[in-house]
Design an enzyme around this catalytic site. Structure first.
Site, PDB file in Angstrom:
ATOM      1  N   ILE A  10      38.651  33.097 -23.623  1.00 54.52           N
ATOM      2  CA  ILE A  10      37.410  33.870 -23.513  1.00 54.52           C
ATOM      3  C   ILE A  10      37.004  33.978 -22.039  1.00 54.52           C
ATOM      4  O   ILE A  10      36.956  32.972 -21.326  1.00 54.52           O
ATOM      5  CB  ILE A  10      36.266  33.224 -24.320  1.00 54.52           C
ATOM      6  CG1 ILE A  10      36.654  33.152 -25.797  1.00 54.52           C
ATOM      7  CG2 ILE A  10      34.970  34.011 -24.146  1.00 54.52           C
ATOM      8  CD1 ILE A  10      35.637  32.440 -26.674  1.00 54.52           C
ATOM      9  N   LYS A  64      31.286  23.151 -28.305  1.00 59.83           N
ATOM     10  CA  LYS A  64      31.039  24.519 -28.763  1.00 59.83           C
ATOM     11  C   LYS A  64      31.442  24.740 -30.213  1.00 59.83           C
ATOM     12  O   LYS A  64      31.152  25.782 -30.783  1.00 59.83           O
ATOM     13  CB  LYS A  64      31.784  25.498 -27.859  1.00 59.83           C
ATOM     14  CG  LYS A  64      31.243  25.434 -26.441  1.00 59.83           C
ATOM     15  CD  LYS A  64      31.821  26.508 -25.567  1.00 59.83           C
ATOM     16  CE  LYS A  64      31.299  26.317 -24.143  1.00 59.83           C
ATOM     17  NZ  LYS A  64      31.584  27.430 -23.271  1.00 59.83           N
ATOM     18  N   THR A 119      45.938  22.749 -19.077  1.00 61.19           N
ATOM     19  CA  THR A 119      44.918  23.318 -19.963  1.00 61.19           C
ATOM     20  C   THR A 119      44.849  24.843 -19.847  1.00 61.19           C
ATOM     21  O   THR A 119      44.530  25.536 -20.815  1.00 61.19           O
ATOM     22  CB  THR A 119      43.534  22.720 -19.603  1.00 61.19           C
ATOM     23  OG1 THR A 119      43.657  21.311 -19.502  1.00 61.19           O
ATOM     24  CG2 THR A 119      42.505  23.042 -20.659  1.00 61.19           C
ATOM     25  N   HIS A 148      34.146  34.152 -20.083  1.00 63.11           N
ATOM     26  CA  HIS A 148      32.763  33.799 -20.417  1.00 63.11           C
ATOM     27  C   HIS A 148      31.739  34.444 -19.487  1.00 63.11           C
ATOM     28  O   HIS A 148      31.923  34.458 -18.273  1.00 63.11           O
ATOM     29  CB  HIS A 148      32.562  32.281 -20.310  1.00 63.11           C
ATOM     30  CG  HIS A 148      33.130  31.513 -21.461  1.00 63.11           C
ATOM     31  ND1 HIS A 148      32.665  31.654 -22.741  1.00 63.11           N
ATOM     32  CD2 HIS A 148      34.112  30.581 -21.512  1.00 63.11           C
ATOM     33  CE1 HIS A 148      33.350  30.839 -23.541  1.00 63.11           C
ATOM     34  NE2 HIS A 148      34.228  30.191 -22.818  1.00 63.11           N
TER      35      HIS A 148
HETATM   36  C1  LIG Z   1      40.730  23.954 -26.364  1.00 70.70           C
HETATM   37  C2  LIG Z   1      40.147  24.546 -25.096  1.00 70.70           C
HETATM   38  C3  LIG Z   1      39.624  25.832 -25.118  1.00 70.70           C
HETATM   39  C4  LIG Z   1      39.081  26.381 -23.961  1.00 70.70           C
HETATM   40  N1  LIG Z   1      38.636  27.669 -23.986  1.00 70.70           N
HETATM   41  C5  LIG Z   1      38.223  28.267 -22.844  1.00 70.70           C
HETATM   42  C6  LIG Z   1      37.866  29.637 -22.840  1.00 70.70           C
HETATM   43  O1  LIG Z   1      37.925  30.314 -23.853  1.00 70.70           O
HETATM   44  N2  LIG Z   1      37.451  30.185 -21.668  1.00 70.70           N
HETATM   45  C7  LIG Z   1      37.376  29.439 -20.506  1.00 70.70           C
HETATM   46  O2  LIG Z   1      36.978  29.990 -19.465  1.00 70.70           O
HETATM   47  N3  LIG Z   1      37.733  28.136 -20.482  1.00 70.70           N
HETATM   48  C8  LIG Z   1      38.166  27.544 -21.616  1.00 70.70           C
HETATM   49  N4  LIG Z   1      38.551  26.231 -21.597  1.00 70.70           N
HETATM   50  C9  LIG Z   1      38.483  25.508 -20.326  1.00 70.70           C
HETATM   51  C10 LIG Z   1      39.617  25.920 -19.368  1.00 70.70           C
HETATM   52  O3  LIG Z   1      40.838  26.017 -20.062  1.00 70.70           O
HETATM   53  C11 LIG Z   1      39.715  24.892 -18.247  1.00 70.70           C
HETATM   54  O4  LIG Z   1      38.457  24.756 -17.626  1.00 70.70           O
HETATM   55  C12 LIG Z   1      40.716  25.315 -17.179  1.00 70.70           C
HETATM   56  O5  LIG Z   1      41.962  25.683 -17.725  1.00 70.70           O
HETATM   57  C13 LIG Z   1      40.899  24.181 -16.202  1.00 70.70           C
HETATM   58  O6  LIG Z   1      41.807  24.606 -15.220  1.00 70.70           O
HETATM   59  P1  LIG Z   1      42.339  23.600 -14.153  1.00 70.70           P
HETATM   60  O7  LIG Z   1      43.161  24.380 -13.176  1.00 70.70           O
HETATM   61  O8  LIG Z   1      41.201  22.802 -13.623  1.00 70.70           O
HETATM   62  O9  LIG Z   1      43.213  22.561 -14.998  1.00 70.70           O
HETATM   63  P2  LIG Z   1      44.711  22.673 -15.575  1.00 70.70           P
HETATM   64  O10 LIG Z   1      45.062  24.020 -16.058  1.00 70.70           O
HETATM   65  O11 LIG Z   1      44.915  21.541 -16.522  1.00 70.70           O
HETATM   66  O12 LIG Z   1      45.573  22.428 -14.261  1.00 70.70           O
HETATM   67  C14 LIG Z   1      45.709  21.171 -13.656  1.00 70.70           C
HETATM   68  C15 LIG Z   1      47.143  21.044 -13.213  1.00 70.70           C
HETATM   69  O13 LIG Z   1      47.275  19.839 -12.446  1.00 70.70           O
HETATM   70  C16 LIG Z   1      48.543  19.303 -12.701  1.00 70.70           C
HETATM   71  N5  LIG Z   1      48.495  17.863 -12.382  1.00 70.70           N
HETATM   72  C17 LIG Z   1      47.690  16.927 -12.938  1.00 70.70           C
HETATM   73  N6  LIG Z   1      47.949  15.726 -12.382  1.00 70.70           N
HETATM   74  C18 LIG Z   1      48.940  15.919 -11.462  1.00 70.70           C
HETATM   75  C19 LIG Z   1      49.650  15.066 -10.567  1.00 70.70           C
HETATM   76  N7  LIG Z   1      49.409  13.745 -10.524  1.00 70.70           N
HETATM   77  N8  LIG Z   1      50.609  15.597  -9.759  1.00 70.70           N
HETATM   78  C20 LIG Z   1      50.869  16.934  -9.809  1.00 70.70           C
HETATM   79  N9  LIG Z   1      50.232  17.793 -10.648  1.00 70.70           N
HETATM   80  C21 LIG Z   1      49.280  17.295 -11.452  1.00 70.70           C
HETATM   81  C22 LIG Z   1      48.784  19.578 -14.199  1.00 70.70           C
HETATM   82  O14 LIG Z   1      50.172  19.600 -14.494  1.00 70.70           O
HETATM   83  C23 LIG Z   1      48.120  20.942 -14.382  1.00 70.70           C
HETATM   84  O15 LIG Z   1      49.043  22.011 -14.315  1.00 70.70           O
HETATM   85  C24 LIG Z   1      39.069  25.639 -22.746  1.00 70.70           C
HETATM   86  C25 LIG Z   1      39.592  24.336 -22.736  1.00 70.70           C
HETATM   87  C26 LIG Z   1      40.133  23.801 -23.891  1.00 70.70           C
HETATM   88  C27 LIG Z   1      40.711  22.416 -23.841  1.00 70.70           C
END
Ligand SMILES: Cc1cc2nc3c(=O)[nH]c(=O)nc-3n(C[C@H](O)[C@H](O)[C@H](O)COP(=O)(O)OP(=O)(O)OC[C@H]3O[C@@H](n4cnc5c(N)ncnc54)[C@H](O)[C@@H]3O)c2cc1C
Length: 261
Positions: free
Chosen positions: A54, A256, A47, A56
């Site tokens: 943004i 949103k 994601t 935020h």
């Molecule tokens: C359409 C959209 C718009 C958004 N806009 C904003 C914004 O403008 N500003 C903002 O602050 N936030 C925004 N968000 C939210 C933000 O993108 C997320 O909160 C954030 O990217 C989450 O990061 P993460 O590291 O938790 O997850 P991710 O980036 O998904 O990372 C998780 C990682 O875990 C890995 N993984 C999963 N399962 C396994 C496994 N079994 N074995 C090994 N690896 C695994 C995946 O490959 C992935 O790389 C938005 C989200 C969406 C969907």
């Protein structure tokens, strides 16, 4: 010469998105043997690379929640980190636009909510103000709420910077390792993947949308993620002058809504 096969790491972080990479970078400051694991072929490929970019302020979070506290703290930390590392940030500010009377009536409560979240710079403005700042909006605007602190940040560079700094601090990065099961032992846990096993004393679940599966692998059933697919339409740079601010809708119970950034 002895060769270390499958070392037992102190900490394994599952997920090299923005959350896992930031955690790994921070852990790299300590005298710990840390591994950052992801199933994909690059960091930030979940994601984190494909969001609305943004930075935020946290003005619209639910006051008093962990999310509210973390978004507001993250805003300060990431603003400082971006300045220190050269991550591109554009301080555009945002305008939340009301298109009907019902939405207009919601603006005071959104302003109050922002203030409860510690963000006191929002202002309710009339339609002339909105059209002055975003003249290409279609007809029908009744008013808006300004959020001057909202900015655009480069999501790719942020994730890359955090993961790169983690590696420079000694964290081992293992890409292409999808964790499919775990085996809990007395002294350490073994993470099993199609690309081999990883052993660590402490596991951090930063697997984003895969977080509930990892939780279940450990025998828990503490939370379920029900993702909703979003859609991004990416315009050519030539369209930039049309929207100089982030344009937000009044949020609904479903999220949103459609925004322009
Ligand atoms: C359409 C959209 C718009 C958004 N806009 C904003 C914004 O403008 N500003 C903002 O602050 N936030 C925004 N968000 C939210 C933000 O993108 C997320 O909160 C954030 O990217 C989450 O990061 P993460 O590291 O938790 O997850 P991710 O980036 O998904 O990372 C998780 C990682 O875990 C890995 N993984 C999963 N399962 C396994 C496994 N079994 N074995 C090994 N690896 C695994 C995946 O490959 C992935 O790389 C938005 C989200 C969406 C969907």
């Amino acid at each position: 010469m002895s060769k270390v096969i499958n070392p037992v790491y102190d900490v394994a972080v599952i997920g090299a998105g923005i959350v896992g990479s930031a955690i790994a970078r921070q852990l790299g400051e300590y005298n710990l043997n840390v591994v950052l694991v992801d199933s994909r072929s690059d960091v930030g490929d979940g994601t984190s690379k494909a969001n609305t970019a943004i930075l935020h302020t946290g003005f619209d979070a639910k006051p008093g929640t962990l999310e509210s506290r973390l978004v507001s703290r993250g805003y300060t930390l990431l603003s400082e980190y971006a300045k220190a590392t050269g991550i591109p940030v554009e301080p555009t500010g945002a305008i939340l636009v009301a298109w009907d009377k019902e939405q207009l009536d919601v603006l005071p409560s959104l302003k109050k909510k922002a203030e409860e979240n510690g963000y006191k710079k929002t202002e309710i403005v009339d339609e002339a103000y909105v059209y002055h700042h975003v003249p290409d909006l279609g007809p029908g605007v009744l008013g808006g709420l300004t959020v001057p602190g909202e900015s655009i940040i480069c999501t790719w560079t942020t994730n890359l910077a955090l993961a790169t700094e983690a590696v420079l601090r000694g964290v081992e990065l293992k890409l292409g390792h999808k964790i499919t099961s775990v085996e809990k032992g007395l002294s350490h846990t073994t993470l099993k993947s199609d690309a081999g096993e990883i052993q660590a004393k402490l596991i951090i679940n930063a697997a984003g949308l895969g977080g509930d599966y990892i939780d279940q692998m450990f025998g828990y059933d503490r939370f379920h993620i029900t993702p909703r697919r979003g859609e991004l339409i990416v315009y050519d740079k030539q369209a930039r002058p049309l929207v100089k601010k982030i344009v937000l809708p009044v949020p609904t119970a479903l999220g949103k809504g459609v925004l322009v950034s």
